[in-house]
Motif scaffolding. Structure first.
Motif, PDB file in Angstrom:
ATOM      1  N   HIS A 147     -29.126 -70.509 -33.416  1.00  0.00           N
ATOM      2  CA  HIS A 147     -28.849 -69.079 -33.499  1.00  0.00           C
ATOM      3  C   HIS A 147     -29.222 -68.499 -34.863  1.00  0.00           C
ATOM      4  N   LEU A 148     -30.458 -68.720 -35.251  1.00  0.00           N
ATOM      5  CA  LEU A 148     -30.975 -68.169 -36.495  1.00  0.00           C
ATOM      6  C   LEU A 148     -31.309 -66.702 -36.274  1.00  0.00           C
ATOM      7  N   LYS A 149     -30.744 -65.819 -37.101  1.00  0.00           N
ATOM      8  CA  LYS A 149     -30.951 -64.394 -36.916  1.00  0.00           C
ATOM      9  C   LYS A 149     -31.221 -63.714 -38.248  1.00  0.00           C
ATOM     10  N   SER A 208     -28.086 -64.863 -40.768  1.00  0.00           N
ATOM     11  CA  SER A 208     -26.933 -65.608 -40.259  1.00  0.00           C
ATOM     12  C   SER A 208     -27.418 -66.821 -39.479  1.00  0.00           C
ATOM     13  N   TRP A 209     -26.700 -67.904 -39.613  1.00  0.00           N
ATOM     14  CA  TRP A 209     -26.964 -69.145 -38.894  1.00  0.00           C
ATOM     15  C   TRP A 209     -25.645 -69.620 -38.293  1.00  0.00           C
ATOM     16  N   ALA A 210     -25.637 -69.896 -36.992  1.00  0.00           N
ATOM     17  CA  ALA A 210     -24.458 -70.471 -36.359  1.00  0.00           C
ATOM     18  C   ALA A 210     -24.762 -71.929 -36.044  1.00  0.00           C
ATOM     19  N   ALA A 211     -24.365 -72.822 -36.931  1.00  0.00           N
ATOM     20  CA  ALA A 211     -24.684 -74.240 -36.759  1.00  0.00           C
ATOM     21  C   ALA A 211     -23.879 -74.851 -35.623  1.00  0.00           C
ATOM     22  N   THR A 212     -22.612 -74.454 -35.484  1.00  0.00           N
ATOM     23  CA  THR A 212     -21.757 -74.914 -34.396  1.00  0.00           C
ATOM     24  C   THR A 212     -20.938 -73.725 -33.911  1.00  0.00           C
ATOM     25  N   GLU A 213     -20.129 -73.962 -32.912  1.00  0.00           N
ATOM     26  CA  GLU A 213     -19.264 -72.899 -32.396  1.00  0.00           C
ATOM     27  C   GLU A 213     -18.270 -72.440 -33.443  1.00  0.00           C
ATOM     28  N   ASN A 214     -17.899 -73.332 -34.362  1.00  0.00           N
ATOM     29  CA  ASN A 214     -16.871 -73.021 -35.353  1.00  0.00           C
ATOM     30  C   ASN A 214     -17.411 -72.665 -36.731  1.00  0.00           C
ATOM     31  N   THR A 218     -40.255 -61.720 -31.456  1.00  0.00           N
ATOM     32  CA  THR A 218     -39.713 -62.400 -32.607  1.00  0.00           C
ATOM     33  C   THR A 218     -38.706 -63.460 -32.193  1.00  0.00           C
ATOM     34  N   MET A 219     -38.395 -64.346 -33.134  1.00  0.00           N
ATOM     35  CA  MET A 219     -37.405 -65.379 -32.870  1.00  0.00           C
ATOM     36  C   MET A 219     -36.072 -64.768 -32.477  1.00  0.00           C
ATOM     37  N   TYR A 220     -35.711 -63.709 -33.196  1.00  0.00           N
ATOM     38  CA  TYR A 220     -34.446 -63.032 -32.900  1.00  0.00           C
ATOM     39  C   TYR A 220     -34.440 -62.495 -31.467  1.00  0.00           C
ATOM     40  N   ASP A 221     -35.549 -61.841 -31.063  1.00  0.00           N
ATOM     41  CA  ASP A 221     -35.645 -61.294 -29.708  1.00  0.00           C
ATOM     42  C   ASP A 221     -35.509 -62.398 -28.670  1.00  0.00           C
ATOM     43  N   ARG A 222     -36.191 -63.510 -28.915  1.00  0.00           N
ATOM     44  CA  ARG A 222     -36.195 -64.588 -27.923  1.00  0.00           C
ATOM     45  C   ARG A 222     -34.806 -65.197 -27.764  1.00  0.00           C
ATOM     46  N   PHE A 223     -34.119 -65.407 -28.876  1.00  0.00           N
ATOM     47  CA  PHE A 223     -32.748 -65.909 -28.780  1.00  0.00           C
ATOM     48  C   PHE A 223     -31.876 -64.942 -27.986  1.00  0.00           C
ATOM     49  N   GLN A 224     -31.986 -63.645 -28.327  1.00  0.00           N
ATOM     50  CA  GLN A 224     -31.162 -62.651 -27.655  1.00  0.00           C
ATOM     51  C   GLN A 224     -31.464 -62.611 -26.160  1.00  0.00           C
ATOM     52  N   GLN A 225     -32.750 -62.629 -25.800  1.00  0.00           N
ATOM     53  CA  GLN A 225     -33.129 -62.565 -24.392  1.00  0.00           C
ATOM     54  C   GLN A 225     -32.682 -63.809 -23.639  1.00  0.00           C
TER      55      GLN A 225
END
Length: 541
Positions: free
Chosen positions: A123-125, A162-168, A25-32
């Motif tokens: 970082h789409l989760k 959750s989406w992290a568009a930037t660090e902040n 999944t997309m989540y798995d790939r980001f995490q890995q």
């Protein structure tokens, strides 16, 4: 030189395509990918540190050699030349390793960027949380009659985003579905149907088959505020305001910011948190300001009913607003002290609670003060059992602020008379003695005659236990079955009410705190004692 670069082989296999599959999944790939990048960067740092240490060693040896007898100068030059040659070879090898890891890190970053581009986000989760529960509900009414449901079953589903568009800057949301097996609960009792979709508990009630927004907000965070070393956050939206501190323990959830002793409802609003640890030198100190709206004097476009400050019986609801702060003076990770204050205005009471049409009237406001102490581990190395035991004690006070022509919590009070209530709550959670990962919990809370919380969304189907004007006892056992993904819980809750109105509203009708007795008017409509035995199976990932 040993090069632990097997990660690159895994990376090539993972990133060979941008398509998604059920096993990847997309989540798995980001995490890995994030994990691989972190490990590669650690390898790179280790190589650089090793190279720096080698250079320092060479410098030290050279200084020692210069202090030797000049007669050994020729021999020293030969040795130094030989060592420099060996160092050059090692440096070349280190540089090759370094370049190889840097190339892999850069390649991985490029693949992450490409995947982000394809998904229009960083970082789409997603996460899911499904719970099946079966409960035995039992009530003893004030007149001695009984009511029960031997097998009340529910499906509860949360979808986390959750989406992290930037660090902040990030976005967080949660959709919820909560329904009783077999029917919509509101259909069986039209007199209470208007409360089933009350905005404070729209996702905590086992009601219909709709998917609703439980929380949705953006979060901004930074390490400095106005140039000072003050970490801070700002957030606005539909708040994650249920399952707050302390009540989250038995619910096996991460705590949201409110203190569950005095507030546990859904609402829309904003918050701003400021870390004070760097300024004061006190571990974990922070202050958080919160404000929200729990009910709106609002109507759809082009409605024939205008906005108004009058009661709903005449066509409108009041704006119920809440503002307060949370102040944590100390939190070192093991021991913490937490305080909370809020004021809620335009609180309501039901009009003609036994008849239709149902409506609300505004009765006044309320102050609420809460403080607690939490020990996340008792003592320092006294035993493994105490190290893994949580203990807490919490106290709360409510003070009504009625309108001049209204009564709050007491039908016999004078108009405008304020009432003060108190509650205390103690509990512990400790490791299981019959399994490796299980947890036991024991809790007790007591509320006085005029105690008033706003905890309608508490996950207890017989009513909020911490709202009880009387005594409540609870025991539970939670057991992970598959890591932290699949778990079960058995929970027993018993409430002995001493006064009426614990789960009512705030006026002198549904919120009246009359003493419970068999001779009170309408005794058959008042719960004297209630118990809930619940078993659930829960999947989270």
């Amino acid at each position: 030189m040993n090069k632990p670069l097997l990660l690159s082989l895994v990376t090539a296999a993972l990133l060979g395509t941008t398509s998604l599959s059920a096993d990847n999944t997309m989540y798995d790939r980001f995490q890995q990918m994030e994990l691989q990048m972190k490990q590669m960067k650690q390898e790179l740092d280790a190589l650089k540190a090793e190279k720096a240490a080698s250079a320092e060693s060479a410098d030290a040896e050279e200084a020692d050699d210069e202090a030797d007898d000049e007669a050994d100068e020729d021999e020293e030059k030969v040795a130094v030349a030989s060592k420099e040659s060996a160092d050059d070879e090692a440096d070349d090898e280190d540089e090759d390793d370094e370049e190889s890891i840097e190339d892999k890190v850069e390649e991985l970053q490029e693949n992450v960027a490409e995947l982000n581009k394809n998904t229009n986000s960083n970082h789409l989760k997603f996460g899911v949380d499904y719970r099946f529960a079966i409960e035995n509900l039992d009530y003893k009414m004030a007149d001695g009659s009984k009511a029960k449901n031997d097998a009340f079953m529910t499906n509860r589903f949360w979808m986390n985003m959750s989406w992290a568009a930037t660090e902040n800057l990030s976005f967080h949301g949660q959709l919820a579905y909560n329904k009783a097996f077999g029917a919509r609960s509101g259909a069986s009792n039209p007199a209470n149907a208007s409360f089933e979709t009350f905005d404070w508990v729209s996702n905590e009630n086992a009601y219909d088959d709709k998917l609703r927004v439980r929380s949705v907000y953006f979060l901004y965070k930074d390490d400095e505020f106005a140039g000072a070393d003050i970490p801070w956050t700002f957030s606005i939206g539909r708040r994650p305001s249920t399952n707050g501190h302390l009540i989250n323990l038995r619910d096996d959830d991460h705590a949201s910011s409110p203190m569950g002793h005095s507030i546990n409802v859904e609402f829309d609003g904003l918050s701003a948190k400021f870390g004070l640890e760097s300024l004061t030198g006190v571990d974990g100190m922070y202050v958080k300001f919160c404000a929200g709206r729990g009910m709106s004097n609002a109507a759809p476009k082009f409605t024939s009913t205008p906005y108004s400050s009058v009661d709903s019986s005449q066509g409108a609801n009041p704006n119920i607003d809440l503002a307060g702060l949370i102040f944590v003076p100390y939190d070192n990770g093991q021991y913490s002290i937490n305080t909370q204050y809020y004021y809620a205005n335009n609180l309501i009471d039901a009009v003609n609670p036994q008849n239709q049409p149902q409506g609300f009237t505004t009765v006044g406001g309320m102050h609420s003060i809460t403080a607690n102490f939490i020990a996340n581990g008792i003592g320092d190395g006294l035993s493994d059992f105490l190290d893994d035991t949580i203990f807490f004690v919490s106290g709360a006070m409510s003070i009504t602020d009625p309108k001049k022509d209204q009564k709050m919590l007491d039908a016999t009070a004078q108009d405008g008379e304020s009432k003060t209530g108190y509650s205390y709550w103690v509990g512990t959670q400790f490791p299981s003695l019959i399994s490796e990962e299980g947890r036991w919990g024991l809790e007790y809370n007591h509320g006085t005659q005029y105690w008033r919380s706003i905890t309608y969304a508490e996950d207890t189907n017989i009513g909020s236990k911490v709202a009880a004007r009387g005594d409540a006892y609870e025991a539970y056992f939670t057991e992970p079955l598959v890591d932290d993904i699949f778990s079960l819980q058995i929970r027993y809750t018993y409430i002995d009410y001493k006064y009426a109105g614990s789960n009512g509203f705030f006026g002198a009708t549904s919120g009246d705190a009359s003493e419970i007795s068999s001779t009170m008017p309408g005794a058959a409509n008042y719960v004297d004692k209630a118990q809930d035995i619940r078993f659930y199976l829960r999947y989270r990932y």
